[in-house]
Design a protein around this motif. Structure first.
Motif, mmCIF file in Angstrom:
data_model
loop_
_atom_site.group_PDB
_atom_site.id
_atom_site.type_symbol
_atom_site.label_atom_id
_atom_site.label_comp_id
_atom_site.label_asym_id
_atom_site.label_seq_id
_atom_site.Cartn_x
_atom_site.Cartn_y
_atom_site.Cartn_z
ATOM 1 N N ASP A 4 0.818 -1.204 0.000
ATOM 2 C CA ASP A 4 0.000 0.000 0.000
ATOM 3 C C ASP A 4 0.857 1.261 0.000
ATOM 4 O OD1 ASP A 4 -2.552 -1.396 2.189
ATOM 5 O OD2 ASP A 4 -2.225 -1.641 0.044
ATOM 6 N N VAL A 5 2.012 1.210 0.643
ATOM 7 C CA VAL A 5 2.929 2.354 0.671
ATOM 8 C C VAL A 5 3.399 2.672 -0.733
ATOM 9 C CG1 VAL A 5 5.190 3.140 1.491
ATOM 10 C CG2 VAL A 5 3.683 1.867 3.023
ATOM 11 N N PHE A 6 3.746 1.663 -1.506
ATOM 12 C CA PHE A 6 4.218 1.865 -2.870
ATOM 13 C C PHE A 6 3.110 2.389 -3.770
ATOM 14 C CE2 PHE A 6 7.111 -1.483 -1.250
ATOM 15 C CZ PHE A 6 8.280 -0.738 -1.286
ATOM 16 N N ILE A 7 1.921 1.863 -3.603
ATOM 17 C CA ILE A 7 0.782 2.321 -4.413
ATOM 18 C C ILE A 7 0.445 3.763 -4.065
ATOM 19 C CG2 ILE A 7 -1.694 1.998 -4.805
ATOM 20 C CD1 ILE A 7 -1.156 -1.036 -4.483
ATOM 21 N N GLN A 8 0.447 4.104 -2.794
ATOM 22 C CA GLN A 8 0.141 5.475 -2.385
ATOM 23 C C GLN A 8 1.187 6.450 -2.918
ATOM 24 O OE1 GLN A 8 -2.667 6.661 -0.744
ATOM 25 N NE2 GLN A 8 -1.782 8.590 -1.435
ATOM 26 N N LYS A 9 2.448 6.059 -2.847
ATOM 27 C CA LYS A 9 3.518 6.928 -3.346
ATOM 28 C C LYS A 9 3.362 7.131 -4.855
ATOM 29 C CE LYS A 9 8.495 7.606 -3.247
ATOM 30 N NZ LYS A 9 9.783 7.091 -2.791
ATOM 31 N N LEU A 10 3.012 6.069 -5.577
ATOM 32 C CA LEU A 10 2.801 6.183 -7.019
ATOM 33 C C LEU A 10 1.628 7.113 -7.315
ATOM 34 C CD1 LEU A 10 3.404 5.408 -9.941
ATOM 35 C CD2 LEU A 10 1.968 3.373 -9.608
ATOM 36 N N CYS A 38 13.775 16.745 -15.571
ATOM 37 C CA CYS A 38 12.646 17.068 -14.697
ATOM 38 C C CYS A 38 12.623 16.189 -13.444
ATOM 39 C CB CYS A 38 11.341 16.917 -15.462
ATOM 40 S SG CYS A 38 9.892 17.267 -14.449
ATOM 41 N N GLU A 39 12.677 16.817 -12.274
ATOM 42 C CA GLU A 39 12.658 16.090 -11.008
ATOM 43 C C GLU A 39 11.275 15.495 -10.726
ATOM 44 O OE1 GLU A 39 15.358 15.289 -9.264
ATOM 45 O OE2 GLU A 39 16.499 16.334 -10.819
ATOM 46 N N VAL A 40 10.214 16.155 -11.170
ATOM 47 C CA VAL A 40 8.856 15.625 -10.978
ATOM 48 C C VAL A 40 8.705 14.328 -11.761
ATOM 49 C CG1 VAL A 40 6.384 16.065 -11.350
ATOM 50 C CG2 VAL A 40 7.875 17.915 -10.569
ATOM 51 N N ARG A 41 9.146 14.330 -12.997
ATOM 52 C CA ARG A 41 9.070 13.141 -13.846
ATOM 53 C C ARG A 41 9.946 12.024 -13.293
ATOM 54 N NH1 ARG A 41 12.286 11.407 -17.561
ATOM 55 N NH2 ARG A 41 11.588 9.883 -19.048
ATOM 56 N N LYS A 42 11.152 12.367 -12.850
ATOM 57 C CA LYS A 42 12.059 11.365 -12.283
ATOM 58 C C LYS A 42 11.455 10.717 -11.036
ATOM 59 C CE LYS A 42 16.387 13.340 -13.954
ATOM 60 N NZ LYS A 42 17.660 13.975 -13.571
ATOM 61 N N ALA A 43 10.807 11.511 -10.197
ATOM 62 C CA ALA A 43 10.180 10.977 -8.990
ATOM 63 C C ALA A 43 9.025 10.046 -9.356
ATOM 64 C CB ALA A 43 9.685 12.120 -8.102
ATOM 65 N N TYR A 44 8.274 10.400 -10.394
ATOM 66 C CA TYR A 44 7.177 9.546 -10.851
ATOM 67 C C TYR A 44 7.712 8.219 -11.393
ATOM 68 C CZ TYR A 44 3.599 7.541 -13.771
ATOM 69 O OH TYR A 44 2.729 6.655 -14.356
ATOM 70 N N VAL A 45 8.733 8.273 -12.215
ATOM 71 C CA VAL A 45 9.316 7.057 -12.788
ATOM 72 C C VAL A 45 9.845 6.159 -11.675
ATOM 73 C CG1 VAL A 45 11.196 6.156 -14.230
ATOM 74 C CG2 VAL A 45 9.828 8.081 -15.038
ATOM 75 N N LYS A 46 10.510 6.746 -10.684
ATOM 76 C CA LYS A 46 11.034 5.968 -9.557
ATOM 77 C C LYS A 46 9.891 5.314 -8.782
ATOM 78 C CE LYS A 46 13.831 6.178 -5.424
ATOM 79 N NZ LYS A 46 14.454 7.005 -4.418
ATOM 80 N N ALA A 47 8.816 6.064 -8.538
ATOM 81 C CA ALA A 47 7.665 5.520 -7.809
ATOM 82 C C ALA A 47 7.004 4.395 -8.599
ATOM 83 C CB ALA A 47 6.657 6.627 -7.503
ATOM 84 N N ALA A 48 6.923 4.547 -9.922
ATOM 85 C CA ALA A 48 6.337 3.504 -10.769
ATOM 86 C C ALA A 48 7.198 2.240 -10.710
ATOM 87 C CB ALA A 48 6.202 3.996 -12.203
ATOM 88 N N TYR A 49 8.493 2.406 -10.812
ATOM 89 C CA TYR A 49 9.422 1.275 -10.741
ATOM 90 C C TYR A 49 9.297 0.560 -9.397
ATOM 91 C CZ TYR A 49 13.891 -1.212 -10.798
ATOM 92 O OH TYR A 49 14.868 -2.174 -10.743
ATOM 93 N N GLU A 50 9.272 1.338 -8.308
ATOM 94 C CA GLU A 50 9.171 0.753 -6.973
ATOM 95 C C GLU A 50 7.832 0.059 -6.761
ATOM 96 O OE1 GLU A 50 10.068 4.056 -4.429
ATOM 97 O OE2 GLU A 50 12.230 3.726 -4.601
ATOM 98 N N SER A 51 6.766 0.593 -7.334
ATOM 99 C CA SER A 51 5.458 -0.041 -7.157
ATOM 100 C C SER A 51 5.383 -1.360 -7.919
ATOM 101 C CB SER A 51 4.329 0.890 -7.596
ATOM 102 O OG SER A 51 4.243 0.982 -8.994
ATOM 103 N N MET A 52 6.063 -1.444 -9.056
ATOM 104 C CA MET A 52 6.078 -2.692 -9.823
ATOM 105 C C MET A 52 6.946 -3.751 -9.151
ATOM 106 S SD MET A 52 6.080 -1.609 -13.836
ATOM 107 C CE MET A 52 7.528 -0.586 -13.749
ATOM 108 N N SER A 53 8.038 -3.322 -8.539
ATOM 109 C CA SER A 53 8.951 -4.287 -7.914
ATOM 110 C C SER A 53 8.680 -4.459 -6.425
ATOM 111 C CB SER A 53 10.403 -3.867 -8.131
ATOM 112 O OG SER A 53 10.703 -2.688 -7.421
ATOM 113 N N LYS A 54 7.699 -3.706 -5.910
ATOM 114 C CA LYS A 54 7.334 -3.777 -4.483
ATOM 115 C C LYS A 54 8.543 -3.546 -3.584
ATOM 116 C CE LYS A 54 3.182 -5.266 -5.703
ATOM 117 N NZ LYS A 54 2.967 -4.707 -7.011
ATOM 118 N N GLY A 55 9.450 -2.675 -4.040
ATOM 119 C CA GLY A 55 10.621 -2.335 -3.250
ATOM 120 C C GLY A 55 11.724 -3.372 -3.283
#
Length: 63
Positions: A4-10, A38-55
């Protein structure tokens, strides 16, 4: 649950990205002059990656 933490962050990062696109009258990041830096885009990409790999740093679980 940790997932849920990863989904919320995404979701949070997705909202920030959409707000940025709206503020620049864009429907995508691609035409933006800051696309690669873009830092906003980079943060989104990182959150998407983390949500797919569940950390698990690349151990993807698409269930």
């Amino acid at each position: 649950m940790q997932e849920d933490v990863f989904i919320q962050k995404l979701q949070d990062q997705s909202q920030k990205l959409q707000e940025c696109q709206t503020s620049h009258n864009l429907q995508s990041c691609m035409p933006c002059e800051s696309f690669l830096q873009c830092e906003v885009r980079k943060a989104y990409v990182k959150a998407a990656y983390e949500s797919m790999s569940k950390g698990q740093d690349g151990n993807f679980d698409f269930n």
